[in-house]
Design a protein around this motif. Structure first.
Motif, PDB file in Angstrom:
ATOM      1  N   SER A  21      -8.152  -4.116  -0.871  1.00  0.00           N
ATOM      2  CA  SER A  21      -7.056  -2.862  -0.901  1.00  0.00           C
ATOM      3  C   SER A  21      -7.762  -1.746  -0.708  1.00  0.00           C
ATOM      4  O   SER A  21      -8.854  -1.428  -1.028  1.00  0.00           O
ATOM      5  CB  SER A  21      -6.206  -2.760  -2.287  1.00  0.00           C
ATOM      6  N   ALA A  23      -6.439   2.196  -1.180  1.00  0.00           N
ATOM      7  CA  ALA A  23      -5.294   3.077  -1.857  1.00  0.00           C
ATOM      8  C   ALA A  23      -5.723   4.517  -1.050  1.00  0.00           C
ATOM      9  O   ALA A  23      -6.733   4.951  -1.463  1.00  0.00           O
ATOM     10  CB  ALA A  23      -5.078   3.040  -3.183  1.00  0.00           C
ATOM     11  N   SER A  25      -4.849   8.657  -1.011  1.00  0.00           N
ATOM     12  CA  SER A  25      -4.059   9.835  -1.638  1.00  0.00           C
ATOM     13  C   SER A  25      -4.649  10.952  -0.961  1.00  0.00           C
ATOM     14  O   SER A  25      -5.417  11.311  -0.310  1.00  0.00           O
ATOM     15  CB  SER A  25      -4.333   9.868  -3.161  1.00  0.00           C
ATOM     16  N   ASP A  73       1.477  -0.933   3.184  1.00  0.00           N
ATOM     17  CA  ASP A  73       2.633  -0.789   2.322  1.00  0.00           C
ATOM     18  C   ASP A  73       2.680   0.774   2.126  1.00  0.00           C
ATOM     19  O   ASP A  73       1.963   1.442   1.504  1.00  0.00           O
ATOM     20  CB  ASP A  73       2.290  -1.147   0.687  1.00  0.00           C
ATOM     21  N   ALA A  75       4.917   2.646   1.165  1.00  0.00           N
ATOM     22  CA  ALA A  75       5.464   3.397  -0.299  1.00  0.00           C
ATOM     23  C   ALA A  75       4.467   3.656  -1.037  1.00  0.00           C
ATOM     24  O   ALA A  75       4.440   4.498  -1.790  1.00  0.00           O
ATOM     25  CB  ALA A  75       6.472   2.391  -0.896  1.00  0.00           C
ATOM     26  N   LYS A  76       3.443   2.925  -1.031  1.00  0.00           N
ATOM     27  CA  LYS A  76       2.189   2.889  -1.754  1.00  0.00           C
ATOM     28  C   LYS A  76       1.048   3.406  -1.099  1.00  0.00           C
ATOM     29  O   LYS A  76       0.003   3.395  -1.929  1.00  0.00           O
ATOM     30  CB  LYS A  76       1.552   1.666  -2.603  1.00  0.00           C
ATOM     31  N   ASN A  77       1.214   3.900   0.257  1.00  0.00           N
ATOM     32  CA  ASN A  77      -0.140   4.381   0.736  1.00  0.00           C
ATOM     33  C   ASN A  77      -1.144   3.516   0.728  1.00  0.00           C
ATOM     34  O   ASN A  77      -2.296   4.054   0.236  1.00  0.00           O
ATOM     35  CB  ASN A  77      -0.315   5.751   0.167  1.00  0.00           C
ATOM     36  N   THR A  78      -0.894   2.232   0.888  1.00  0.00           N
ATOM     37  CA  THR A  78      -2.227   1.129   0.617  1.00  0.00           C
ATOM     38  C   THR A  78      -2.112   0.360   1.910  1.00  0.00           C
ATOM     39  O   THR A  78      -1.162  -0.001   2.414  1.00  0.00           O
ATOM     40  CB  THR A  78      -1.891   0.541  -0.506  1.00  0.00           C
TER      41      THR A  78
END
Length: 124
Positions: A21, A23, A25, A73, A75-78
Motif C-alpha cells: 500500500s 498512502a 498526503s 482508491d 477517496a483514500k489517496n492510496t
C-alpha cells in the motif's frame, strides 16, 4: 509538500502473495500518475507498474505482467500493488512514486515524489 508512505512488505516464500500500500498526503496532492518501482541490491531502480489517477489506465513491466495488479482508491489517496506468485527475483525494495503530469510512465526521473521504500524478500 506531498508525502508517500509505503507499507505491506515482508519476507515470504516463493509462490506466496503480498499486497503493498502507498498512502499519499499533502495539500497539493493532485496526481496524474502513480507508480511502483523496485530496486534490488547492485541494480538500477526499475519500473514495475503504473496507474493513472483519473482514467484508471494501467501499465506493467513484462516481468510482472499477469502476476501483479496495481489499483487505487481515490477517496483514500492510496495506491496498491497486489503481488501474486512471487519469485525470488522479485526480491527488492519497492518504492511508490507520484507526479502531477503525464509523461513516460516507466522512467523514474519523471516522477516528482517518492516514498521511503518497503522491503520485499522472497525466499526460494
Amino acid at each position: 509538500q506531498v508525502q508517500l508512505v509505503e507499507s505491506g512488505g515482508g519476507l515470504v516464500q516463493a509462490g506466496a502473495s503480498l499486497r503493498l500500500s502507498c498512502a499519499a498526503s499533502g495539500r497539493s496532492f493532485s496526481p496524474n500518475t502513480m507508480a511502483w518501482f523496485r530496486q534490488a541490491p547492485g541494480k538500477e531502480r526499475e519500473f514495475v507498474a503504473a496507474i493513472t489517477w483519473s482514467g484508471s489506465s494501467t501499465y506493467y513491466a513484462d516481468s510482472v505482467k499477469g502476476r501483479f495488479t496495481i489499483s487505487r482508491d481515490n477517496a483514500k489517496n492510496t495506491v496498491y500493488l497486489q503481488m501474486n506468485s512471487l519469485k525470488s527475483e522479485d526480491t527488492a525494495v519497492y518504492y511508490c512514486a507520484a507526479r502531477n503530469y503525464a509523461d513516460s510512465y516507466f522512467r523514474p526521473s519523471t516522477y516528482s515524489y517518492w516514498g521511503q521504500g518497503t522491503q520485499v524478500t522472497v525466499s526460494s
